[in-house]
Design a protein around this motif. Structure first.
Motif, PDB file in Angstrom:
ATOM      1  N   GLU A 149       8.171   3.432 -13.490  1.00  0.00           N
ATOM      2  CA  GLU A 149       6.730   3.568 -13.670  1.00  0.00           C
ATOM      3  C   GLU A 149       6.029   2.220 -13.498  1.00  0.00           C
ATOM      4  O   GLU A 149       4.976   2.128 -12.851  1.00  0.00           O
ATOM      5  N   ALA A 150       6.624   1.179 -14.079  1.00  0.00           N
ATOM      6  CA  ALA A 150       6.036  -0.158 -13.954  1.00  0.00           C
ATOM      7  C   ALA A 150       6.039  -0.632 -12.510  1.00  0.00           C
ATOM      8  O   ALA A 150       5.132  -1.343 -12.075  1.00  0.00           O
ATOM      9  N   GLU A 151       7.056  -0.229 -11.733  1.00  0.00           N
ATOM     10  CA  GLU A 151       7.121  -0.620 -10.322  1.00  0.00           C
ATOM     11  C   GLU A 151       5.947  -0.029  -9.548  1.00  0.00           C
ATOM     12  O   GLU A 151       5.279  -0.731  -8.771  1.00  0.00           O
ATOM     13  N   SER A 152       5.666   1.243  -9.752  1.00  0.00           N
ATOM     14  CA  SER A 152       4.541   1.878  -9.065  1.00  0.00           C
ATOM     15  C   SER A 152       3.220   1.281  -9.511  1.00  0.00           C
ATOM     16  O   SER A 152       2.331   1.012  -8.693  1.00  0.00           O
TER      17      SER A 152
ATOM     18  N   VAL B 198      11.744   2.847   1.378  1.00  0.00           N
ATOM     19  CA  VAL B 198      10.364   2.746   1.859  1.00  0.00           C
ATOM     20  C   VAL B 198      10.210   1.438   2.618  1.00  0.00           C
ATOM     21  O   VAL B 198      10.368   0.352   2.057  1.00  0.00           O
ATOM     22  N   TRP B 199       9.930   1.568   3.902  1.00  0.00           N
ATOM     23  CA  TRP B 199       9.680   0.353   4.694  1.00  0.00           C
ATOM     24  C   TRP B 199       8.679   0.576   5.809  1.00  0.00           C
ATOM     25  O   TRP B 199       8.012  -0.353   6.248  1.00  0.00           O
ATOM     26  N   LEU B 200       8.512   1.823   6.275  1.00  0.00           N
ATOM     27  CA  LEU B 200       7.552   2.093   7.343  1.00  0.00           C
ATOM     28  C   LEU B 200       6.552   3.161   6.950  1.00  0.00           C
ATOM     29  O   LEU B 200       5.350   3.003   7.182  1.00  0.00           O
TER      30      LEU B 200
ATOM     31  N   LEU C  60       0.823  -1.209   0.000  1.00  0.00           N
ATOM     32  CA  LEU C  60       0.000   0.000   0.000  1.00  0.00           C
ATOM     33  C   LEU C  60       0.856   1.258   0.000  1.00  0.00           C
ATOM     34  O   LEU C  60       0.633   2.171  -0.806  1.00  0.00           O
ATOM     35  N   ILE C  61       1.850   1.334   0.891  1.00  0.00           N
ATOM     36  CA  ILE C  61       2.679   2.546   0.955  1.00  0.00           C
ATOM     37  C   ILE C  61       3.608   2.643  -0.263  1.00  0.00           C
ATOM     38  O   ILE C  61       3.931   3.741  -0.707  1.00  0.00           O
TER      39      ILE C  61
ATOM     40  N   ALA D 285       8.811   5.997  -6.894  1.00  0.00           N
ATOM     41  CA  ALA D 285       9.310   4.712  -7.379  1.00  0.00           C
ATOM     42  C   ALA D 285      10.799   4.554  -7.131  1.00  0.00           C
ATOM     43  O   ALA D 285      11.271   3.454  -6.806  1.00  0.00           O
ATOM     44  N   ALA D 286      11.558   5.645  -7.263  1.00  0.00           N
ATOM     45  CA  ALA D 286      12.999   5.560  -7.024  1.00  0.00           C
ATOM     46  C   ALA D 286      13.291   5.203  -5.573  1.00  0.00           C
ATOM     47  O   ALA D 286      14.204   4.416  -5.280  1.00  0.00           O
ATOM     48  N   ALA D 287      12.507   5.769  -4.640  1.00  0.00           N
ATOM     49  CA  ALA D 287      12.713   5.455  -3.223  1.00  0.00           C
ATOM     50  C   ALA D 287      12.373   3.997  -2.941  1.00  0.00           C
ATOM     51  O   ALA D 287      13.042   3.342  -2.126  1.00  0.00           O
ATOM     52  N   VAL D 288      11.363   3.474  -3.610  1.00  0.00           N
ATOM     53  CA  VAL D 288      11.007   2.063  -3.420  1.00  0.00           C
ATOM     54  C   VAL D 288      12.118   1.163  -3.927  1.00  0.00           C
ATOM     55  O   VAL D 288      12.509   0.196  -3.272  1.00  0.00           O
TER      56      VAL D 288
END
Length: 294
Positions: free
Chosen positions: A256-259, A49-51, A34-35, A41-44
């Motif tokens: 983009e595909a990741e998001s 991104v974990w919390l 969800l988050i 996307a770059a941060a993911v």
């Protein structure tokens, strides 16, 4: 008033801690998806991104809603789920109720033959050939008819009919002149809402998450369910990852595909998450009564 001993309090704390840990392990992957769907996307991709989400971006959801093919697949999945679940419930009830009646001759033999199919089947190729000969390829029936009934669910519902419906009520209805169809419609089904709710949840989740049958029996993209398009997104994203180091444009498309991948997972699972709370009160009762007794 009963006073808890130190051992009781310690035991309760340990239980609460274990349950909290299990809940975290089960819920965190869904929370992460969800988050991640609303994060940069770059941060993911960098693992930041974990919390909490890193920046709020809803472009992925807008792109999903703007893709006609994906939305058409969403509608197909709803159709397959509703129709398939309705067929499943009708077939399961019509099979389980006669097997629960003690006056049915040979019911144990019939049950044994049905259980046999749980361990041995014709296989994928004979099933495909049968579906093809019946002219069901590229039709909704190819996703509904082959899995129209589950022997496991028949046994659960049969056990519920045997143990959860008072025999005295059915005998009184027989004395009043009711036949088996009237007993099923006016007595058994109204008293069987817990197990029917369980069956609705099990069958609908199975249809909603199913993609293999569509992959085998459907070649027309206009008939594809949502899960096949979601599979394409996941495979496409893996392809981007393998060549992203050699092309800067591919790297942007990969992000983009990741998001979109995370957003599609949330959109695909949202109806199931919304359905479960309404059936939760029936689920535990139906599973316990139907599976433990008998």
């Amino acid at each position: 008033m009963n006073h808890q001993t130190f051992g009781d309090r310690l035991f309760g704390l340990l239980n609460a801690g274990c349950l909290a840990l299990v809940a975290f392990i089960v819920l965190y992957p869904l929370y992460f998806v969800l988050i991640a769907s609303v994060s940069d996307a770059a941060a993911v991709l960098n693992g930041d991104v974990w919390l909490l989400p890193e920046g709020l971006h809803f472009e992925a959801y807008l792109k999903i809603l703007g893709q006609n093919e994906l939305m058409h697949g969403y509608g197909n999945t709803i159709l397959y789920t509703v129709l398939g679940t309705a067929v499943n419930i009708v077939m399961t009830v019509l099979a389980a109720y006669p097997l629960s009646r003690p006056q049915l001759f040979g019911r144990n033999v019939i049950t044994a033959m049905m259980v046999f199919t749980m361990f041995f089947s014709g296989g994928l190729i004979p099933t495909y050939l049968l579906v093809k000969q019946l002219g069901m390829l590229d039709t909704v029936w190819a996703l509904v008819v082959p899995g129209a009934v589950s022997v496991y669910n028949i046994i659960i519902m049969r056990t519920f009919f045997q143990t959860g419906i008072p025999k005295e009520v059915q005998e009184a209805a027989l004395i009043d002149g009711c036949n088996d169809f009237h007993i099923l419609r006016k007595i058994v089904l109204p008293l069987s809402m817990p197990i029917i709710a369980v069956m609705i949840l099990l069958y609908s989740v199975g249809h909603w998450n199913s993609y293999f049958s569509a992959l085998i029996y459907l070649s027309d993209r206009s008939m594809y369910p949502l899960q096949l398009f979601l599979r394409e997104l996941l495979v496409l994203n893996q392809t981007f990852e393998t060549i992203a180091y050699f092309d800067e444009d591919i790297t942007k498309r990969m992000m983009e595909a990741e998001s979109i991948k995370y957003a599609a997972v949330i959109v695909a699972n949202l109806p199931v998450l919304l359905l479960y709370p309404f059936l939760q009160k029936y689920f535990a009762k139906g599973m316990l009564v139907g599976a433990i007794k008998g």
